[in-house]
Scaffold this motif. Sequence first.
Motif, short mmCIF file in Angstrom:
data_model
loop_
_atom_site.label_atom_id
_atom_site.label_comp_id
_atom_site.label_asym_id
_atom_site.label_seq_id
_atom_site.Cartn_x
_atom_site.Cartn_y
_atom_site.Cartn_z
N VAL A 6 0.84 -1.20 0.00
CA VAL A 6 0.00 0.00 0.00
C VAL A 6 0.87 1.24 0.00
O VAL A 6 1.84 1.34 0.76
CB VAL A 6 -0.93 0.02 1.23
N LEU A 7 0.51 2.20 -0.83
CA LEU A 7 1.16 3.51 -0.84
C LEU A 7 0.16 4.57 -0.42
O LEU A 7 -0.95 4.63 -0.97
CB LEU A 7 1.70 3.83 -2.23
N MET A 82 -3.50 4.89 -1.93
CA MET A 82 -4.50 5.70 -1.24
C MET A 82 -4.06 7.16 -1.36
O MET A 82 -3.07 7.56 -0.74
CB MET A 82 -4.61 5.28 0.23
N ALA A 83 -4.76 7.92 -2.19
CA ALA A 83 -4.29 9.26 -2.55
C ALA A 83 -5.11 10.34 -1.86
O ALA A 83 -6.33 10.43 -2.06
CB ALA A 83 -4.36 9.45 -4.06
N ALA A 140 -1.91 -1.75 -10.32
CA ALA A 140 -2.42 -1.22 -9.06
C ALA A 140 -3.72 -0.45 -9.27
O ALA A 140 -4.05 -0.02 -10.38
CB ALA A 140 -1.37 -0.29 -8.42
N TRP A 141 -4.46 -0.29 -8.18
CA TRP A 141 -5.64 0.57 -8.14
C TRP A 141 -5.31 1.81 -7.33
O TRP A 141 -4.69 1.72 -6.27
CB TRP A 141 -6.82 -0.14 -7.48
N MET A 142 -5.76 2.97 -7.80
CA MET A 142 -5.66 4.19 -7.01
C MET A 142 -7.02 4.52 -6.43
O MET A 142 -8.00 4.67 -7.17
CB MET A 142 -5.15 5.36 -7.85
N LEU A 143 -7.09 4.62 -5.10
CA LEU A 143 -8.30 5.03 -4.40
C LEU A 143 -8.11 6.51 -4.08
O LEU A 143 -7.39 6.87 -3.15
CB LEU A 143 -8.51 4.20 -3.13
#
Length: 442
Positions: A6-7, A82-83, A140-143
């Motif tokens: 996770v980022l 997680m942005a 990846a997915w960006m939330l």
Amino acid sequence: MKKSSVLIAGGGSTYTPAIVNMLIANLDRFPIRKLKFYDIDGERQKITADACAIILKENAPEIEFLATTDPETAYTDVDIVMAHIRVGGLPMRGLDEKISLKHGLVGQETCGPGGIAYGMRSIGGMIDNIDYMDKYSPDAWMLNYSNPASIVAEACRVLRPKSKVINICDMPIGLEDRMSKMIGLPSRKDMIVRYFGLNHFGWWTHITDKEGNDLKPAIMKHIAEKGYVVDESEYAYDNRESWKYSHMKARDLVRIMPEYIPNTYLKYYLFPDDEVAHADPEYTRADEVIDGREKSVFSACREIAAKGTAKDSLIRKDNHATFIVDLACALTTNTKERMLLIVENKGAISNFPSDAMVEIPCLVGKDGYEPLAVGKIPTFQKGLMEEQVAVEKLVVEAWVEGSYLKLWQALTLSKTVPGANKAKEVLDDLITANKGYWPELR
């Protein structure tokens, strides 16, 4: 169960430490092998990262942790981003608010001139982060829950339509938490909701419990009497009096729109004069946050770093942000959870433009999201939404084209701005304040 890397993009945010605690509390359903922070402000990020390294060491030592200002290091080997970035930080938010109020206009970070200014700053930062993800971790997915979410979502639709970005906002979730408390339910997840609108611009049309019992009348009765206030004590810390006013103002929204339960941010569009009259142009919400949450969170982080332990720390998990874990779980374990997302309409609201970014219920699984049909919406709400969608589209077009004209048009169309002359006056001041953050306008 597979463990995720996770980022958190925006690692220096004051919300980050509580989100880390929330992630730790939910490792049973969303296991993590690696956690990374990324921020362009390394000095600010170091405050949160030093504390979070200790929090992780004491509570989840198996998780690899690092904080970086290097995009390649940050985005390589990532499953979920997680942005929550804030381009320009709180000082620029303060300028947005104060410049708007100087002109007698709503001074708010996501609504009116302030929201437009923030959107013009945010688009470039979001696109950069999406491009890093697509380059270094294309699966990846960006939330994304960066504000102003509506403008950011429109920019994603226009500029990066194939990227794996899901736009979501915590505002409806927070209000649903309040609704569940109003009627004595343990959790918002005990309610089944129907909702339509735009981000910070929507209405709940139906709310039932899992047995189908109608909960809407009891919720409406509470809001008509007390707004969204459920516990007076919550406003007694971190300069939250402005939130109490916002929650109480919902009484007026229910009075003029008794058929649906409103999102609180509608007050900025329907009662802009009230908002300006109530605001202090010398001390805005940005100042409240700087003097409140920012001081308390950073002080707690520095104390953790100095003591070398997070025991007895004032930083707690952010239960309000569990929606991010819910979304990550839905994507990684295919839960098909029902969530409110900001998505391209594509007929979900049948009498609304197909390419509008709307906020509606969706089912989320491993392949992304499936919007649920809303049907036709009433003329009044449709008209309000069409005007606001035009504003958001014009902002993105202005950013792409470097167009002064289109940004002036966006401000002129905004329900928070009374006319074309006022739109030009505030725009010219915002251009000066945002030099270096916005594209040059011609």
